[in-house]
Motif scaffolding. Sequence first.
Motif, PDB file in Angstrom:
ATOM      1  N   ASP A 135      -4.015 -12.503   5.548  1.00  0.00           N
ATOM      2  CA  ASP A 135      -4.233 -13.574   6.597  1.00  0.00           C
ATOM      3  C   ASP A 135      -3.193 -13.366   7.612  1.00  0.00           C
ATOM      4  N   ILE A 136      -3.552 -13.785   8.799  1.00  0.00           N
ATOM      5  CA  ILE A 136      -2.405 -13.902   9.654  1.00  0.00           C
ATOM      6  C   ILE A 136      -1.542 -15.283   9.409  1.00  0.00           C
ATOM      7  N   ASN A 137      -0.260 -14.978   8.863  1.00  0.00           N
ATOM      8  CA  ASN A 137       0.417 -16.199   8.598  1.00  0.00           C
ATOM      9  C   ASN A 137       1.800 -15.680   9.017  1.00  0.00           C
ATOM     10  N   GLU A 138       2.647 -16.943   8.776  1.00  0.00           N
ATOM     11  CA  GLU A 138       4.297 -16.812   9.166  1.00  0.00           C
ATOM     12  C   GLU A 138       5.019 -15.376   8.646  1.00  0.00           C
ATOM     13  N   ALA A 139       4.545 -14.843   7.792  1.00  0.00           N
ATOM     14  CA  ALA A 139       5.090 -13.502   7.049  1.00  0.00           C
ATOM     15  C   ALA A 139       5.020 -12.539   8.300  1.00  0.00           C
ATOM     16  N   PRO A 173       3.858 -12.592  24.175  1.00  0.00           N
ATOM     17  CA  PRO A 173       3.603 -13.988  24.140  1.00  0.00           C
ATOM     18  C   PRO A 173       2.987 -14.553  25.299  1.00  0.00           C
ATOM     19  N   LEU A 174       3.373 -13.784  26.584  1.00  0.00           N
ATOM     20  CA  LEU A 174       3.073 -14.531  28.009  1.00  0.00           C
ATOM     21  C   LEU A 174       1.996 -13.922  28.468  1.00  0.00           C
ATOM     22  N   LEU A 175       1.110 -12.803  27.441  1.00  0.00           N
ATOM     23  CA  LEU A 175      -0.237 -12.451  27.729  1.00  0.00           C
ATOM     24  C   LEU A 175      -1.297 -13.580  28.038  1.00  0.00           C
ATOM     25  N   LYS A 202      17.482 -18.540  24.452  1.00  0.00           N
ATOM     26  CA  LYS A 202      16.004 -18.073  23.887  1.00  0.00           C
ATOM     27  C   LYS A 202      15.628 -18.290  22.469  1.00  0.00           C
ATOM     28  N   LEU A 203      16.872 -18.838  21.608  1.00  0.00           N
ATOM     29  CA  LEU A 203      16.427 -18.956  20.174  1.00  0.00           C
ATOM     30  C   LEU A 203      15.548 -20.263  19.946  1.00  0.00           C
ATOM     31  N   GLN A 217       7.716 -20.797  18.902  1.00  0.00           N
ATOM     32  CA  GLN A 217       6.627 -20.975  19.506  1.00  0.00           C
ATOM     33  C   GLN A 217       6.107 -19.652  20.046  1.00  0.00           C
ATOM     34  N   ASP A 218       7.077 -18.600  20.301  1.00  0.00           N
ATOM     35  CA  ASP A 218       6.634 -17.371  21.192  1.00  0.00           C
ATOM     36  C   ASP A 218       5.859 -16.557  19.838  1.00  0.00           C
TER      37      ASP A 218
END
Length: 380
Positions: free
Chosen positions: A291-295, A362-364, A254-255, A260-261
């Motif tokens: 902001d919506i970011n990687e954090a 993430p599958l929605l 899974k890693l 991506q997920d």
Amino acid sequence: MIKYLDLQKINASFEPELSDALLRVSHSGWYLHGEATARFEEEFAAYCGTSYCVGTGNGLDALTLIFLAYRELGVMDAGDEVIVPANTYIATLLSILRAGLKPMLCEPSFETCNIDAAYAETLITPRTRAILPVHLYGRLADMKEICELANRYELKVIEDAAQAHGAVWNKVLPGKENQPLRAGNLGDAAAFSFYPAKNLGALGDGGAITTHDERLAATVRSIANYGSTEKYVHRYQGINSRLDELQAAVLSVKLPRLDQDNIRRREIAQIYKEGIDWQRLELQSTVHTNDINEANVFHIFPVFSPRRDEWQRYLNSHGICTQIHYPIPPHRQEALKKEYGMQQLPITERIHNEELSLPISPLLTNEDIERIIDCANTFI
């Protein structure tokens, strides 16, 4: 019905690699302390950017083992204090108590739901030894403020990263190189949970600690194996907490898809942010403060409403499942009421009284998300 999280569907999306990995372990005849665990520990340390990763039986054990190891190394002693956010899952506090230490409950910022460093400073005493930030809901705590505070008072920083697999801090941290750092590499040590519902989830319980501290990693590994580094020779009064080969093999499959997920989770959060009629519904959310970011890897998408229970019933009646994280704060739990029940923590209690988690798997599909938004916006 839109499930809150369809684990069967998520795991099916990793086939046939998942079943192949499980069969390899099953046929190998080696189920603990084998190649699969060693491989995942190496992979996850590289992913987090740390020198060491030690697999454990679960996330609670991972946190507990860090504190037990610090006690064995003479960094902490019985009764020493650890500052911890009051609005967290009870396991965070239990880890401190299991190690014979004392949790000092810190109010969060309502805007972020993460620990308030300014308030944390008021809790520091001569017995304080560590700050334990929790990256709640998948959003990184303000590690710059926390690390600066810890440096001023010579405290350890231990991350509870159980909900933040893959979250990235893009700012400079004291004592760290000027480069993006992932959760697990933002303090002295970190604990992860691989409970099946996590962004990186196993098929059962599992956990890990990450660190650059060689002595800490070695001590954790020994304590987790009955206090032993050599068979039948026991240096510490240890416990039994091991990541088994089957779970390690699942996590290695899974890693590679975790980033991506997490990108997909942020995309869904952005759609929610733009589509929900926040003002009319009198809703609040932590997504409006940055902001919506990687954090933020959005393990959970929280919204807050004084009419939370009513709103949840409405969504459920329209086939949309939600959850509450968490309905009762730790200091109001029967297990901790004797020590902490008299504390007044209004921000924490407001969060627990108003929080509702919308689906963010993430599958929605975008169609699923639009249906959730349309339903939410019809609530009167």
